[in-house]
Structure formats: C-alpha cells, structure tokens
Design a protein around this motif. Structure first.
Motif, mmCIF file in Angstrom:
data_model
loop_
_atom_site.group_PDB
_atom_site.id
_atom_site.type_symbol
_atom_site.label_atom_id
_atom_site.label_comp_id
_atom_site.label_asym_id
_atom_site.label_seq_id
_atom_site.Cartn_x
_atom_site.Cartn_y
_atom_site.Cartn_z
ATOM 1 N N LEU A 1 0.832 -1.206 0.000
ATOM 2 C CA LEU A 1 0.000 0.000 0.000
ATOM 3 C C LEU A 1 0.866 1.256 0.000
ATOM 4 C CD1 LEU A 1 -2.821 -0.934 2.561
ATOM 5 C CD2 LEU A 1 -3.001 -0.844 0.073
ATOM 6 N N ILE A 2 1.879 1.251 0.847
ATOM 7 C CA ILE A 2 2.767 2.414 0.945
ATOM 8 C C ILE A 2 3.541 2.601 -0.360
ATOM 9 C CG2 ILE A 2 4.725 3.404 2.201
ATOM 10 C CD1 ILE A 2 3.782 1.792 4.638
ATOM 11 N N LEU A 3 4.047 1.517 -0.919
ATOM 12 C CA LEU A 3 4.807 1.605 -2.169
ATOM 13 C C LEU A 3 3.938 2.125 -3.309
ATOM 14 C CD1 LEU A 3 6.929 -1.691 -2.028
ATOM 15 C CD2 LEU A 3 7.653 0.640 -1.482
ATOM 16 N N ARG A 4 2.642 1.763 -3.320
ATOM 17 C CA ARG A 4 1.753 2.256 -4.379
ATOM 18 C C ARG A 4 1.494 3.750 -4.256
ATOM 19 N NH1 ARG A 4 -1.763 -2.162 -2.834
ATOM 20 N NH2 ARG A 4 -1.164 -4.006 -4.020
ATOM 21 N N LEU A 5 1.479 4.254 -3.033
ATOM 22 C CA LEU A 5 1.179 5.671 -2.827
ATOM 23 C C LEU A 5 2.362 6.572 -3.170
ATOM 24 C CD1 LEU A 5 -0.850 5.505 0.507
ATOM 25 C CD2 LEU A 5 -1.714 6.270 -1.704
ATOM 26 N N LEU A 6 3.576 6.047 -3.102
ATOM 27 C CA LEU A 6 4.756 6.893 -3.316
ATOM 28 C C LEU A 6 4.796 7.528 -4.712
ATOM 29 C CD1 LEU A 6 7.564 4.915 -1.417
ATOM 30 C CD2 LEU A 6 6.301 6.966 -0.687
ATOM 31 N N PRO A 7 4.488 6.804 -5.809
ATOM 32 C CA PRO A 7 4.461 7.480 -7.127
ATOM 33 C C PRO A 7 3.411 8.583 -7.199
ATOM 34 C CG PRO A 7 4.567 5.100 -7.394
ATOM 35 C CD PRO A 7 4.303 5.350 -5.943
ATOM 36 N N ILE A 8 2.256 8.379 -6.572
ATOM 37 C CA ILE A 8 1.226 9.424 -6.543
ATOM 38 C C ILE A 8 1.760 10.642 -5.799
ATOM 39 C CG2 ILE A 8 -1.106 9.995 -5.754
ATOM 40 C CD1 ILE A 8 -1.047 7.957 -8.020
ATOM 41 N N TRP A 9 2.465 10.390 -4.702
ATOM 42 C CA TRP A 9 3.075 11.463 -3.903
ATOM 43 C C TRP A 9 4.039 12.285 -4.762
ATOM 44 C CZ3 TRP A 9 8.123 12.559 -2.408
ATOM 45 C CH2 TRP A 9 8.280 13.421 -1.324
ATOM 46 N N LEU B 1 -8.761 8.987 -7.169
ATOM 47 C CA LEU B 1 -7.738 9.372 -8.154
ATOM 48 C C LEU B 1 -8.324 10.283 -9.223
ATOM 49 C CD1 LEU B 1 -5.860 5.976 -8.500
ATOM 50 C CD2 LEU B 1 -5.022 8.041 -7.374
ATOM 51 N N GLN B 2 -9.564 10.044 -9.620
ATOM 52 C CA GLN B 2 -10.225 10.939 -10.583
ATOM 53 C C GLN B 2 -10.433 12.322 -9.977
ATOM 54 O OE1 GLN B 2 -13.726 8.606 -11.339
ATOM 55 N NE2 GLN B 2 -12.854 7.565 -13.119
ATOM 56 N N ARG B 3 -10.809 12.356 -8.726
ATOM 57 C CA ARG B 3 -11.017 13.635 -8.049
ATOM 58 C C ARG B 3 -9.724 14.439 -7.999
ATOM 59 N NH1 ARG B 3 -14.177 14.501 -2.254
ATOM 60 N NH2 ARG B 3 -14.052 16.784 -2.260
ATOM 61 N N ILE B 4 -8.635 13.772 -7.683
ATOM 62 C CA ILE B 4 -7.335 14.458 -7.606
ATOM 63 C C ILE B 4 -6.926 14.990 -8.979
ATOM 64 C CG2 ILE B 4 -4.876 14.138 -7.130
ATOM 65 C CD1 ILE B 4 -5.768 11.962 -5.080
ATOM 66 N N SER C 1 -5.650 19.553 -12.657
ATOM 67 C CA SER C 1 -5.924 20.274 -13.905
ATOM 68 C C SER C 1 -6.262 21.740 -13.635
ATOM 69 C CB SER C 1 -7.089 19.605 -14.644
ATOM 70 O OG SER C 1 -6.782 18.258 -14.949
ATOM 71 N N PHE C 2 -7.049 21.982 -12.593
ATOM 72 C CA PHE C 2 -7.382 23.363 -12.242
ATOM 73 C C PHE C 2 -6.152 24.128 -11.745
ATOM 74 C CE2 PHE C 2 -11.879 22.106 -12.321
ATOM 75 C CZ PHE C 2 -12.428 23.235 -12.918
ATOM 76 N N SER C 3 -5.209 23.441 -11.118
ATOM 77 C CA SER C 3 -4.001 24.135 -10.653
ATOM 78 C C SER C 3 -3.152 24.591 -11.836
ATOM 79 C CB SER C 3 -3.183 23.228 -9.721
ATOM 80 O OG SER C 3 -2.526 22.200 -10.426
ATOM 81 N N VAL C 4 -3.104 23.784 -12.899
ATOM 82 C CA VAL C 4 -2.408 24.194 -14.127
ATOM 83 C C VAL C 4 -3.075 25.435 -14.708
ATOM 84 C CG1 VAL C 4 -1.801 23.531 -16.486
ATOM 85 C CG2 VAL C 4 -1.677 21.838 -14.650
ATOM 86 N N LEU C 5 -4.407 25.400 -14.761
ATOM 87 C CA LEU C 5 -5.159 26.532 -15.307
ATOM 88 C C LEU C 5 -4.938 27.798 -14.485
ATOM 89 C CD1 LEU C 5 -7.146 27.382 -17.491
ATOM 90 C CD2 LEU C 5 -9.023 26.639 -16.002
ATOM 91 N N SER C 6 -4.827 27.652 -13.161
ATOM 92 C CA SER C 6 -4.605 28.828 -12.303
ATOM 93 C C SER C 6 -3.274 29.499 -12.611
ATOM 94 C CB SER C 6 -4.653 28.424 -10.821
ATOM 95 O OG SER C 6 -3.514 27.681 -10.441
ATOM 96 N N MET C 7 -2.237 28.719 -12.927
ATOM 97 C CA MET C 7 -0.938 29.295 -13.257
ATOM 98 C C MET C 7 -0.963 29.994 -14.617
ATOM 99 S SD MET C 7 1.318 29.036 -10.859
ATOM 100 C CE MET C 7 -0.066 29.573 -9.853
ATOM 101 N N TYR D 1 1.262 11.996 -13.389
ATOM 102 C CA TYR D 1 0.260 11.525 -12.432
ATOM 103 C C TYR D 1 -0.737 10.591 -13.109
ATOM 104 C CZ TYR D 1 -3.976 11.497 -9.635
ATOM 105 O OH TYR D 1 -5.089 11.082 -8.944
ATOM 106 N N LEU D 2 -1.218 10.961 -14.297
ATOM 107 C CA LEU D 2 -2.207 10.139 -14.990
ATOM 108 C C LEU D 2 -1.652 8.754 -15.319
ATOM 109 C CD1 LEU D 2 -3.737 12.817 -17.397
ATOM 110 C CD2 LEU D 2 -4.772 11.867 -15.320
ATOM 111 N N ILE D 3 -0.356 8.681 -15.639
ATOM 112 C CA ILE D 3 0.276 7.379 -15.895
ATOM 113 C C ILE D 3 0.290 6.541 -14.620
ATOM 114 C CG2 ILE D 3 2.438 6.233 -16.500
ATOM 115 C CD1 ILE D 3 3.039 8.677 -18.324
ATOM 116 N N PHE D 4 0.714 7.143 -13.512
ATOM 117 C CA PHE D 4 0.770 6.413 -12.242
ATOM 118 C C PHE D 4 -0.630 6.024 -11.762
ATOM 119 C CE2 PHE D 4 4.982 8.685 -11.152
ATOM 120 C CZ PHE D 4 5.709 7.648 -11.710
#
Length: 584
Positions: free
Chosen positions: A334-342, A417-420, A425-431, A561-564
């Motif tokens: 579980l921890i190893l799976r979360l690290l790429p998302i992190w 994961l869809q929610r994140i 995407s909105f953070s990219v748009l904000s920049m 992120y989408l790949i992970f």
C-alpha cells in the motif's frame, strides 16, 4: 466475522467493530461514543489550528519585508523554508503518534507546545526591544534587526512549526476514527467527514484572511498574533471536555512491521512463489489482523516473505523477521503504491505556496480600494480561495456526489484518483491565468510610466487577481480533499497518521522546491546585466515568466500523475459481515 445472532446481548451488538477502544484499550459502545458529536469537537480544534497557523503564514512575507526589512526574494525563501519544514515535521509527529503516544495524547502535547510558540510570537511582535526600528523615509535606510531579535522571532516561528507537526497528522485520522468502518451508515459518514473537515478548516482560513490580516496591517502585529493565541488557549480545554466520548486506535510499531517484510523477503530472495502449494500457503495462512488484506499482483517479490520454508520452522524465536502474514506484506505494498502518486503531486505543492508569497506581492502594487478610502489587504485576497471551498464543498457533497453515485455506482461518486486529477488540472489553469494577469499588470505599469516608481500604486484593480485565486480554490476542493482521503483510506490501519503526514509532506517538499526554483532562477536571470525575475521592483521583474514555467511543469507532472494513477491498485480487504450487511 459472522452475523450477530438475535440472542446476543444488545450491548454486544453496539460495540465498535473496527478495533476502536477507549483511552485505556477497553471495548466501547458505538451508541455512546464517536460519530458526528465527537468529530465536531475535533474539527473545532482543526479550525483553531488553521486559524492560528494562517494568521502567521498569510502575512509572513509582509512582516519579513516591512518589519524585519528583508528583500522580497530572501523573505519569500524564508517563508517557503519555514512552511516546508512545518509540512515535513508531521512525518515525525506521525511516527510518535502511531508508534508510542496515540493520537489523543499527541494532540494534547502538541497543543501545549503550540500555545507556547504563539505566546512567544506575540511577544516578539509586541515588545519594542524585540522589533527593529522602522525605515528612515528620507534616506531610505532600513536598520537590520539584531541577531537576538531575529533569533527570538524565528525560534517562536519554528516552535509553532514543531507543534503543528504533531497536531496535523493526529487530528484528521482521530476525527475519521470516530466513524465505525463496521457500520454501513457510519462508513458513508466517514467519506462525508473529509468534505466537512475541509469546510471547517476553510472557516479558520477565512477568519485568518479577513480579520487577522486586517488587524495586522491596520491596528498592530502584536494584536494580530494575540487573538490566535487566545483562541488556542480556549480550544484545548473544550477539546478535552469530549475525552469520554472519543474512540481510539491503540499505538503500535508500524516501522517494525515494514522492516520485517523487507528482511523476510530478502532472506528468501531465491525462493520461488510460483508453485501451487506455495501459492495456497501464502494466501491462506492464518493471522490475527483486525482487517485482513487480500493479496495483489504488484510487487510480487515481497510475497516471498509469506512463504514458510523448513528454515523458518527451525528459528521460531525470530519468526516475525522470517515469516510475515499476507496482510503485513500488503500493508507495505500500500505504501509503495502511494509513493508514485506522492511524487506526481509535488508540483501541485509548488503551485499551492504561490498565493501567500508572490500572489500577495503582486497585490501590494495594485489598486486595493473597495469603497471610498477603505482598502483590502493584499494578503486578504486569499480568502477567495477559502470562499470558493466553502461554496463548493456543500455542493460537491450534497449535489455532485449523489448524482455521480447514481451513474457510476461508486460510493464516493467518482474515484479518489479521478477527483485528484481534476484538482491538478485546475491548478495548471490557475498558473496560466496568473501569467496572463501578470502580463497585463506589467503592461499597465508601462503605459502609465511606472516602471521605475514601484512605490506608486498601479491603476489596476487588485480584483484582476480574483480568477487565479478562485481557480486555486476549485483545485483545493478536488485535489486536497482527494489527497487527504486517499492517503488516509489507502494506508494500513496502524499507519493512518503516517498517511496524513505523507499528504502534508507534499506541500513541504513543494515549498522547498519553490525555494530552490527561486534561487536557481534568480541566479540565472540576474547574470550579467539581466534583470532578476524576482526583483524587489516588481514592475521590472518577470513573475509572468515564473508562472508560465510553473504552468508547464505542472502540466508535465499532471501527465506523469495520470500514468501512475492508471497503474494504481486500490487495497482489497477480506469481506466481512456486520449485522445483516457485508462490508468489503
């Protein structure tokens, strides 16, 4: 666990099924403890903590430049480093909470240290001998603070960082534990808890951004820090009033459990796991975990730790370092799976820290009038992030989730994961919007001949910055709440505080990365006769270039992120029957 028979005592049927106990480790009644009543008290502490923390963070850049006479780049780096340390310290707090103190005691101890830090900070900004003299407006000379003044202020500041490092990883898991996973109704309430947790958190942010920032800039810094100190002093005894109704998870040693898996797997590196007999053995071997995890196909090399060989039978005294349960191995997975998302969310952490630093500096150069001569503080623009959250969280929880649930049949409406991904995407748009707005601000400054007069207000309303703040607020509703729930839900039962700490460390590392980026860009852009992107005179700086760079990097990390996320496997728990309901 089998369904409870009708002949069993009503008292037994009301006992929590997810392993929660009272403070002394005894079984507790679900009717008399936990639920929304207990969680609201915990949310109240979080409101107070966020109110106190953001009363400091929102306007810290202004205090360092206006009172401590630091340059914009130096102050921004100091703010980012402090925030980064504050966001990394929850890893230490999580270890102490999960392994030794438990969440309740961690919260109490951290609150006391928090109160001490706030008292020292109030003194540091109130007593004359702890504050450097103001700048001389005729000679434009600004006296540097003494080493004692600087030291006392930063010690106070880092005391607060240390304290919230204990509170942050303990508070949210403690609140979520007030809902029993073994009860279908309470399990749905737990999912809503994360939305309302952020709703309450936003109230604290709103009060800090509206009330405290105004007091700091118009009445006095000392009073601006004294008010959060008083609220923290009141919140602690109120929290303790609910002691008898709280549910607790007893601390264990998660680090030991993790190390045992790796040691056992390494010892059996040459053992095959493909034979049918061995496969059956490691899947079905009995164990005593409260919530059993089913085996998954990722990181199969760790499955070797579950295979019993002849040598294990000869070393029964050290068996836990030679042979592990399926659940124990799956916890490490579980921890190893979360690290790429992190890793993939780190650029979101960089974007997140822009609002209290360079967004605020942009605002100080613009027309801040609202009505007559009343001006909004530049740092108060952050309240529009909070307002966006306050408006959207109820809409998301009460309208979007039920509608999406009816379509997707997913309990949460859409997956975490869809929610994140929506939030990123909105953070990219904000920049992108921030870069376009800064280009417009520089154009107005040039048109009015204000390039060399940074002390003159640019005739452009500060509310041009509003879209970038609102977009960050939308991103927060999706990304931050999603990350909070993901790192809580997908962590092992004994490591919930660590999950919350890992979530917070995204913003800590993001803050450090922001400081590193600023240092590198400042060094490169100011070489020769070049003008630094972060010049003290923002009319000559190029924050627009910086925002475009952040937008490009954020888009790149979104793709990663989408790949992970596409490869991510949610944890699988053994089905259990509670009452008449099967819970998975």
């Amino acid at each position: 666990m089998e369904a409870t028979s009708s002949s069993e005592s009503p008292l037994l049927t009301s006992i929590t099924k997810d392993g929660c106990t009272d403070l002394k480790g005894r079984s507790i009644s679900r009717q008399l403890t936990g639920g929304w009543k207990a969680s609201f008290l915990i949310i109240g502490v979080e409101v107070t903590e966020r109110f106190a923390f953001n009363s400091i963070y929102n306007n810290l850049l202004s205090y360092l430049t206006d009172v401590m006479h630091q340059s914009s780049a130096t102050a921004a780096k100091n703010v980012n480093v402090w925030y980064g340390v504050a966001s990394m310290l929850p890893l230490l707090g999580a270890f102490l909470s999960d392994s030794y103190l438990g969440r309740y005691r961690t919260i109490i101890l951290s609150s006391l240290v928090y109160l001490l830090g706030l008292i020292c900070l109030t003194l540091s900004t109130s007593l004359t001998f702890l504050i450097p003299p103001p700048c001389d407006n005729t000679s434009f000379f600004c006296p540097r603070p003494t080493a004692f003044q600087m030291g006392f202020f930063f010690i106070s500041l880092y005391l607060v960082a240390l304290a919230q490092g204990g509170q942050r990883p303990a508070l949210q898991p403690f609140g979520a534990e007030q809902f029993d996973d073994g009860d279908p109704t309470e399990r749905k309430h737990k999912s809503s808890f994360f939305n309302w947790w952020n709703f309450g958190l936003s109230i604290g942010l709103l009060l800090a951004g509206c009330v405290i920032v105004y007091i700091q800039e118009n009445i006095g810094w000392g009073l601006g820090f004294a008010i959060p100190t008083v609220t923290m002093a009141v919140a602690l005894p109120v929290f303790m009033c609910g002691t008898q109704m709280y549910r607790h998870k007893m601390p264990s040693s998660p680090v030991t459990r993790i190390l045992q898996v790796f040691v056992a797997a390494i010892r059996k590196w040459n053992v095959s796991i493909h034979s049918q007999a061995e496969q059956s053995l490691y899947v079905n071997r009995g164990h005593t975990e409260t919530r059993k995890l089913l085996p998954t196909d990722q990181f199969k090399f760790l499955d070797k730790a579950t295979i019993e060989i002849d040598l294990d039978r000869e070393h029964r005294t050290n068996i836990y370092w030679r042979l592990c349960t399926v659940t124990q191995v799956e916890e490490v997975k579980l921890i190893l799976r979360l690290l790429p998302i992190w890793v993939a969310c780190l650029m979101y952490g960089v974007v997140y820290v822009q609002s209290p630093t360079y967004f605020t500096k942009q605002g100080t150069t613009m027309d801040r009038r609202i009505i007559g001569h009343f001006k909004i503080a530049a740092a108060s623009m952050q309240i529009f992030i909070t307002i966006s959250v306050l408006v959207l969280v109820p809409v998301y929880d009460r309208i979007f989730v039920p509608l999406a649930r009816s379509i997707t049949r997913n309990e949460r409406g859409i997956t975490l994961l869809q929610r994140i991904s929506v939030g990123l995407s909105f953070s990219v748009l904000s920049m992108i919007v921030a870069a376009l707005t800064e280009m417009k601000r520089l154009q107005v400054a040039k048109e009015y001949g204000l390039i060399d007069t940074p002390q003159v207000t640019i005739p452009q309303s500060i509310f041009w910055l509003l879209p970038q703040y609102i977009l960050l607020g939308i991103a927060e509703v999706f990304a931050i709440v999603g990350l909070q729930e993901l790192f809580y839900d997908q962590m092992p039962e004994t490591m919930k505080s660590l999950g919350t700490a890992l979530y917070w460390s995204i913003f800590g590392v993001g803050s450090f990365l922001s400081s590193i980026l600023i240092s590198i860009i400042e060094e490169i852009s100011s070489r020769g006769k070049g003008q630094s992107w972060f010049a003290d005179n923002l009319n000559k700086a190029h924050l627009d270039y910086y925002y475009w760079l952040l937008a490009a990097l954020s888009a790149l990390f979104l793709c990663i992120y989408l790949i992970f996320a596409n490869c991510f496997i949610y944890k699988k728990e053994e089905s259990k029957v509670y009452g008449d309901q099967e819970i998975t």
